[in-house]
Scaffold this motif. Sequence first.
Motif, PDB file in Angstrom:
ATOM      1  N   GLY A   1       0.789  -1.222   0.000  1.00  0.00           N
ATOM      2  CA  GLY A   1       0.000   0.000   0.000  1.00  0.00           C
ATOM      3  C   GLY A   1       0.819   1.268   0.000  1.00  0.00           C
ATOM      4  O   GLY A   1       0.391   2.303   0.505  1.00  0.00           O
ATOM      5  N   THR A   2       2.041   1.221  -0.583  1.00  0.00           N
ATOM      6  CA  THR A   2       2.923   2.390  -0.604  1.00  0.00           C
ATOM      7  C   THR A   2       2.647   3.246  -1.830  1.00  0.00           C
ATOM      8  O   THR A   2       2.153   2.776  -2.860  1.00  0.00           O
ATOM      9  CB  THR A   2       4.392   1.951  -0.608  1.00  0.00           C
ATOM     10  OG1 THR A   2       4.622   1.088  -1.739  1.00  0.00           O
ATOM     11  CG2 THR A   2       4.735   1.203   0.660  1.00  0.00           C
ATOM     12  N   TRP A   3       2.973   4.516  -1.717  1.00  0.00           N
ATOM     13  CA  TRP A   3       2.839   5.452  -2.832  1.00  0.00           C
ATOM     14  C   TRP A   3       4.093   5.385  -3.697  1.00  0.00           C
ATOM     15  O   TRP A   3       5.208   5.235  -3.190  1.00  0.00           O
ATOM     16  CB  TRP A   3       2.631   6.869  -2.323  1.00  0.00           C
ATOM     17  CG  TRP A   3       1.319   7.084  -1.633  1.00  0.00           C
ATOM     18  CD1 TRP A   3       1.057   6.974  -0.309  1.00  0.00           C
ATOM     19  CD2 TRP A   3       0.083   7.438  -2.261  1.00  0.00           C
ATOM     20  NE1 TRP A   3      -0.254   7.224  -0.042  1.00  0.00           N
ATOM     21  CE2 TRP A   3      -0.897   7.531  -1.231  1.00  0.00           C
ATOM     22  CE3 TRP A   3      -0.310   7.685  -3.579  1.00  0.00           C
ATOM     23  CZ2 TRP A   3      -2.220   7.857  -1.482  1.00  0.00           C
ATOM     24  CZ3 TRP A   3      -1.639   8.023  -3.827  1.00  0.00           C
ATOM     25  CH2 TRP A   3      -2.584   8.101  -2.793  1.00  0.00           C
TER      26      TRP A   3
ATOM     27  N   LYS B   1      -0.964   5.336  -6.087  1.00  0.00           N
ATOM     28  CA  LYS B   1      -1.023   4.110  -5.309  1.00  0.00           C
ATOM     29  C   LYS B   1      -1.680   3.041  -6.181  1.00  0.00           C
ATOM     30  O   LYS B   1      -2.754   3.253  -6.745  1.00  0.00           O
ATOM     31  CB  LYS B   1      -1.831   4.297  -4.032  1.00  0.00           C
ATOM     32  CG  LYS B   1      -1.926   3.030  -3.181  1.00  0.00           C
ATOM     33  CD  LYS B   1      -2.722   3.254  -1.911  1.00  0.00           C
ATOM     34  CE  LYS B   1      -1.946   4.112  -0.928  1.00  0.00           C
ATOM     35  NZ  LYS B   1      -2.649   4.204   0.386  1.00  0.00           N
TER      36      LYS B   1
ATOM     37  N   CYS C   1      -4.663   2.773 -10.736  1.00  0.00           N
ATOM     38  CA  CYS C   1      -4.045   3.522  -9.650  1.00  0.00           C
ATOM     39  C   CYS C   1      -4.958   4.665  -9.224  1.00  0.00           C
ATOM     40  O   CYS C   1      -5.804   5.147  -9.998  1.00  0.00           O
ATOM     41  CB  CYS C   1      -2.700   4.102 -10.077  1.00  0.00           C
ATOM     42  SG  CYS C   1      -1.542   2.902 -10.757  1.00  0.00           S
TER      43      CYS C   1
ATOM     44  N   ARG D   1      -2.632  10.699  -5.724  1.00  0.00           N
ATOM     45  CA  ARG D   1      -2.501  11.248  -4.380  1.00  0.00           C
ATOM     46  C   ARG D   1      -3.182  12.613  -4.322  1.00  0.00           C
ATOM     47  O   ARG D   1      -3.080  13.407  -5.248  1.00  0.00           O
ATOM     48  CB  ARG D   1      -1.016  11.390  -4.005  1.00  0.00           C
ATOM     49  CG  ARG D   1      -0.773  11.617  -2.520  1.00  0.00           C
ATOM     50  CD  ARG D   1       0.706  11.526  -2.222  1.00  0.00           C
ATOM     51  NE  ARG D   1       0.958  11.357  -0.797  1.00  0.00           N
ATOM     52  CZ  ARG D   1       2.158  11.151  -0.267  1.00  0.00           C
ATOM     53  NH1 ARG D   1       3.212  11.066  -1.062  1.00  0.00           N
ATOM     54  NH2 ARG D   1       2.311  11.000   1.029  1.00  0.00           N
TER      55      ARG D   1
ATOM     56  N   GLN E   1       5.453   8.296   2.951  1.00  0.00           N
ATOM     57  CA  GLN E   1       4.001   8.266   3.135  1.00  0.00           C
ATOM     58  C   GLN E   1       3.498   9.630   3.591  1.00  0.00           C
ATOM     59  O   GLN E   1       4.174  10.357   4.290  1.00  0.00           O
ATOM     60  CB  GLN E   1       3.642   7.196   4.166  1.00  0.00           C
ATOM     61  CG  GLN E   1       4.061   5.805   3.727  1.00  0.00           C
ATOM     62  CD  GLN E   1       3.364   5.342   2.456  1.00  0.00           C
ATOM     63  OE1 GLN E   1       2.140   5.489   2.359  1.00  0.00           O
ATOM     64  NE2 GLN E   1       4.093   4.822   1.495  1.00  0.00           N
TER      65      GLN E   1
END
Length: 735
Positions: free
Chosen positions: A680-682, A700, A711, A714, A735
């Motif tokens: 779940g990382t950007w 993401k 995706c 953000r 994050q």
Amino acid sequence: MSGTITLASVIRGMDTDAMTQLLSLRPDLASPPPRSLAEMAERASTQASVRAALDGLDSWQYRVVLAIAALGDVSRDDLAGHLLDAASGDRTTATAEQTSEGAGEHSGTPHSVGLPSRRDLDEAVDHLEELALVLPEEDQFHLVSAAASVLGPSPAGLAPESGQPLTAAEVAERLDAAGPTVLPVLHRLMWSPSGHVPHARRAVSPETATSPIDLALAHRLLHPVDDETVVLPREVSLVLRKGRLFQNPVSARPPAWPSPHPAARTDSAALGTALEAISSMSALLEAVETITPARLASGGMAKRDATRALARVAHGDTGWWYLTVAVSANLIAADSRGWLPTTTADKWRQDELWTQWQVLRDAWLAIPQTPGELSNTLDAPAPATARAWRQQVLNELRTAEPGTPVDPELVIARIAWRHPVWPVLEAAPVLRATTEECQVLGLTALGARSGLVDATEDPGMPQRQESVILQSDLTAVAPGPLTPGLAADLALLADRESTGVAGVRRFTRTSLRRALDAGWSGDQVREWWRLHSMSEVPQGLLVLLDDVVRDHGRVSVAATGSVLEVDDPSLMETLLRSSAAEGLGLRRLAPTVLAAQADPDVVLAALRDMGLSPVARDAHGDIFNAPAPARARTADHGGPGLPPGPRSDPKAVAESLASLPTFNDSRHLLAILHRAQADGTWLKTTWVRDDGTTTSETLKVMALAKGAMRCVRRGGGGIVIIPVPRVSAARAVAQ
């Protein structure tokens, strides 16, 4: 290991912080700045760059990288089994960890070491990953190919495995079958796997074997490489070593410094030594200016002149040390006239005491001559390692607390731990000489490390004095460092008798006449004494001055060739009848005036040789001051000890590279995308739009299937679907 990961793909996948760290640890990758990540990866994979990175490893880190090279693709647990469990013997890993953590930089026990812990191993592996020497993938990692080449074919003394490698059980069976007679032969090759054996390829069987070597060959415990060489296969060596990779364990920390003593006494002594060094250098500059030592054809200073110049400075190796420091600091230089002080020396004399000492320290670090081998060959070429050894000793002293006792052997042991591939033991005499040089500067005093080692501000140098003590024995004693102007005046009026903070100078007829020749009058000398004496001016000094003034100027010289004015008719006759009259071309112009064909300086010298005290006048008949002292001309190189040039800023280079499209490894890209989806990382993602333009956004990954990824932008920017082949870069962001 699948082998899908490469050094190039790891570098492409780095975020800005990781890349900045890599460029900081390996500055050769950033200078000059690479134009692309591909160029940076290519540079990082060269043997020269990898060798430089390996050269910066300490003994424990180097031991870990050797183990990885020896074991190949290996996990951390397997590596721990070979480096920690096998090294500790009967001791448990927990005990080893306690021992390692207890051995700090100042444990109070010199040379104390402890077995490394699992944490030490993890930190070493992490450091190797930051250096891009080890490439991680899943639960294993391996060494980059360039590092394997640099470390050689037998890391940790292990030869490659056999073409048909034996299991540990099979090796044990063959050792039993061969018998105990083969063990001495195998043990000789256990830590160095190759050996010389004539006719190594001969056919031999267990039944026909007649010697231990034949038995080892027959049971495949030794393998022939050629007709003259055999090797001990890796699997056999590991069984004989009982799983150990190395013969002796190595500590994860350098030998500990002893406990420090109170630093006040050490720092006080060091400050006195520093002032002594400044005073001695001032005395050397004064002596060089007076003597003008001859320059040798090879570039050095004539030894006889150097000995004279150093007579009141220092003797032996310490004297040569001051000469080399003076050259390194550009305080003296040589031209066609010989060795002379430079304009840099004039500026140095005017500097504050703390600045003067800093110049000497920086010049010491820049000396090209090898410590312990200094001489009058000042300009002779010397190995570049001389500067490196001095810098290493200084760096090591910085790791100790002020007041810590300094044992040269401990310094050598610590440097050997930090640089396992350097020839430290061979350079031990050089390092011992370097620690002695540290004493001359005050970096160590009373056998301990002083605060001058890492001082960045004036540690308390005394104030310069504006007065001296005039004594009845015609000497002047400086109660401390003198102001530059007062020191220059005193050097003109009196001759140096001793160096040191409280130096002694003596007034003589010659020294006072030197001041008068420089344009001083008798009244000026008396007034100087009155202003700067801490007591009444001794009567003997006044009488001496009156005698010198009375004799001074009885003969004056003006420039035609030269004109001599003589106030005594009998002296006129003496001059005309002297042996020097013909050489000077003297003739009478008037009852008290003579003309000379020689230049004024030649006439002055000849008259002084006759015991007279002539005075020099200009074309107008006025007494003129002595010309400025001669100075050698040198190129301004900006001072000693400066780095060769500015280095690239690692962070700026990393940010510049991070803005470029970088990805062409689809397998590694998919691995990054899957990992980002799972965690779940950007991701800072760069891809090509339908219109052919390139864009970058922080996304993401929500889903990944059928060659495309779904995706979310953000900041609430909505959903975007991107074909994976159009992605050129993807890096994790905070994050």
